[in-house]
Design a protein around this motif. Structure first.
Motif, mmCIF file in Angstrom:
data_model
loop_
_atom_site.group_PDB
_atom_site.id
_atom_site.type_symbol
_atom_site.label_atom_id
_atom_site.label_comp_id
_atom_site.label_asym_id
_atom_site.label_seq_id
_atom_site.Cartn_x
_atom_site.Cartn_y
_atom_site.Cartn_z
ATOM 1 N N HIS A 31 17.422 16.493 -20.751
ATOM 2 C CA HIS A 31 16.494 17.172 -21.390
ATOM 3 C C HIS A 31 16.903 17.891 -22.833
ATOM 4 C CE1 HIS A 31 14.715 18.988 -17.534
ATOM 5 N NE2 HIS A 31 14.306 17.684 -17.757
ATOM 6 N N LEU A 32 18.142 17.536 -23.036
ATOM 7 C CA LEU A 32 18.574 17.879 -24.469
ATOM 8 C C LEU A 32 18.176 17.240 -25.564
ATOM 9 C CD1 LEU A 32 22.552 18.648 -24.015
ATOM 10 C CD2 LEU A 32 20.670 20.254 -24.401
ATOM 11 N N ASP A 33 17.864 15.999 -25.438
ATOM 12 C CA ASP A 33 17.092 15.156 -26.488
ATOM 13 C C ASP A 33 15.999 15.711 -26.963
ATOM 14 O OD1 ASP A 33 15.904 14.575 -24.213
ATOM 15 O OD2 ASP A 33 15.412 12.534 -24.671
ATOM 16 N N LEU A 34 15.122 16.183 -26.289
ATOM 17 C CA LEU A 34 13.827 16.577 -26.420
ATOM 18 C C LEU A 34 13.931 18.177 -27.180
ATOM 19 C CD1 LEU A 34 10.764 16.479 -26.594
ATOM 20 C CD2 LEU A 34 10.652 17.412 -24.251
ATOM 21 N N ILE A 35 14.788 18.884 -26.454
ATOM 22 C CA ILE A 35 15.090 20.168 -27.140
ATOM 23 C C ILE A 35 15.841 20.154 -28.648
ATOM 24 C CG2 ILE A 35 16.255 22.481 -27.034
ATOM 25 C CD1 ILE A 35 16.281 21.893 -23.784
ATOM 26 N N LYS A 36 16.540 18.968 -28.707
ATOM 27 C CA LYS A 36 17.431 19.262 -29.975
ATOM 28 C C LYS A 36 16.576 18.597 -31.180
ATOM 29 C CE LYS A 36 22.203 19.039 -28.422
ATOM 30 N NZ LYS A 36 23.454 18.259 -28.189
ATOM 31 N N LYS A 37 15.480 17.874 -30.807
ATOM 32 C CA LYS A 37 14.386 17.398 -31.920
ATOM 33 C C LYS A 37 14.011 18.413 -32.658
ATOM 34 C CE LYS A 37 12.846 13.038 -29.523
ATOM 35 N NZ LYS A 37 11.811 12.500 -28.817
ATOM 36 N N HIS A 38 13.820 19.652 -32.130
ATOM 37 C CA HIS A 38 13.275 20.955 -32.545
ATOM 38 C C HIS A 38 14.238 22.149 -32.837
ATOM 39 C CE1 HIS A 38 9.429 19.090 -31.651
ATOM 40 N NE2 HIS A 38 9.968 18.757 -30.319
ATOM 41 N N PHE A 39 15.335 22.012 -32.004
ATOM 42 C CA PHE A 39 16.232 23.496 -32.269
ATOM 43 C C PHE A 39 17.676 23.074 -32.415
ATOM 44 C CE2 PHE A 39 12.608 24.199 -29.350
ATOM 45 C CZ PHE A 39 11.842 25.103 -30.073
ATOM 46 N N THR A 40 18.465 23.919 -32.692
ATOM 47 C CA THR A 40 19.976 23.946 -32.624
ATOM 48 C C THR A 40 20.350 24.849 -31.414
ATOM 49 O OG1 THR A 40 20.158 23.884 -35.100
ATOM 50 C CG2 THR A 40 22.051 24.502 -33.725
#
Length: 334
Positions: A31-40
């Motif tokens: 799921h990191l790919d999706l989270i890192k699109k928006h947040f650090t």
């Protein structure tokens, strides 16, 4: 569709605090790919090591598996925190009033988990009714030479299902039970006429009426102070001796000592639990030693599709808060 995030004055993505990446309580790596699109993404370990540098960057907290723990100390250390997004429907691990006093919003993911949890509820019902685990053991045992022709279990079709809590999940369970031609009773704080007509359910004004009539009692109720130990010794004694108790809500809704006694004495036939209190149970707990109990590890929402949707919902709630919009799935402190 997720709308865009908010860059800070340095052109960096806003920070989101997570317990860890991977591990028992961490955000799943896929799921990191999706989270890192928006947040650090900042782990709790990183934050504790560099509080002064990272505190100003963190504007949201991502709670996965009730971690990280949100207390006054954490909130005081995050001056720019706007929102906490918690995976799942339950929020009993959060002190909403305390969090609200810091001006921080809370959101969960109640819609994402509905269908998967309802599927799990029916799985537990069917597995318990048909003695699935015992059947698997018989089929796989090296001592089995032939199958006993008179080994039987309980019928589901035409049986009476009593649903305690006709919310989103309870209603989805009722829809599935209807397909199994079950007679459906329900007990709820408010009568839901449209839903009961849709599935042919009967409303019980008194919990006792549902307990006395049901072959399967399904707990799909929200955990609150009022519902804590809703099912105790008195309620278990009201149930049929042939009935099964199924719980997909929270473990503390049931008095587990009373449940152990009822199962040992044969006051009820069986129990199927996706939730306990605590989780996991101590390895020497009496419930783990009973043959008429199925216990699963709080896996109601544990499908790849549902977990991905939960992540998307959490991200959306955070982006709403950071963009000054009404927060999706916001949980009120009242």
């Amino acid at each position: 569709m997720l709308h865009s995030g908010v860059m800070d004055s340095m052109g960096e993505l806003p920070g989101v605090l997570v317990e860890e990446i991977g591990g028992i309580c961490g955000v799943v790596e896929e799921h990191l790919d999706l989270i890192k699109k928006h947040f650090t993404v900042i782990t709790l370990k990183e934050f504790m090591e560099k509080k002064e540098q990272l505190a100003e960057k963190i504007k949201s907290v991502f709670i996965w598996g009730a971690k990280p723990k949100v207390d006054c100390e954490l909130l005081q250390s995050l001056p720019r925190l706007k929102v906490i997004a918690s995976a799942g429907a339950g929020i009993d691990h959060l002190d909403l009033k305390m969090i609200s006093s810091f001006g921080v919003k809370v959101a969960n993911t109640p819609h994402a988990v509905t269908s998967a949890t309802a599927d799990m509820a029916m799985l537990l019902l069917l597995a318990s009714a048909r003695n699935l685990f015992e059947g698997c053991l018989i089929a796989a045992s090296p001592h089995t030479e032939r199958f006993h022709v008179n080994w039987v279990a309980e019928e589901v079709t035409g049986a009476t299902l009593g649903i305690i809590g006709m919310g989103r999940i309870g209603y989805k369970i009722a829809q599935r039970a209807k397909a199994f031609e079950m007679k459906i009773l329900y007990y709820n704080r408010n009568r839901r006429i449209e839903e009961e007509r849709s599935v042919g359910a009967t409303y019980c004004e008194k919990l006792a009426d549902l307990l006395q009539q049901s072959d399967f009692v399904m707990l799909a109720i929200t955990f609150t102070r009022e519902t804590q130990r809703l099912i105790g010794k008195k309620e278990l004694l009201l149930m049929k001796s042939t009935a099964t108790l199924i719980n997909v809500s929270r473990g503390a809704v049931v008095d587990q000592d009373a449940l152990v006694e009822a199962l040992q004495k044969g006051d009820i036939r069986a129990a199927a639990l996706d939730v306990t209190y605590p989780e996991p149970l101590p390895r020497d707990h009496a419930l783990l030693k009973l043959k008429n109990v199925i216990i699963t590890p709080h896996m109601g929402s544990a499908t790849r599709t549902t977990r991905r949707i939960m992540i998307e919902d959490m991200i959306q709630s955070i982006l709403d808060a950071l963009n000054g919009l009404p927060v999706s799935n916001e949980v009120s402190a009242i």
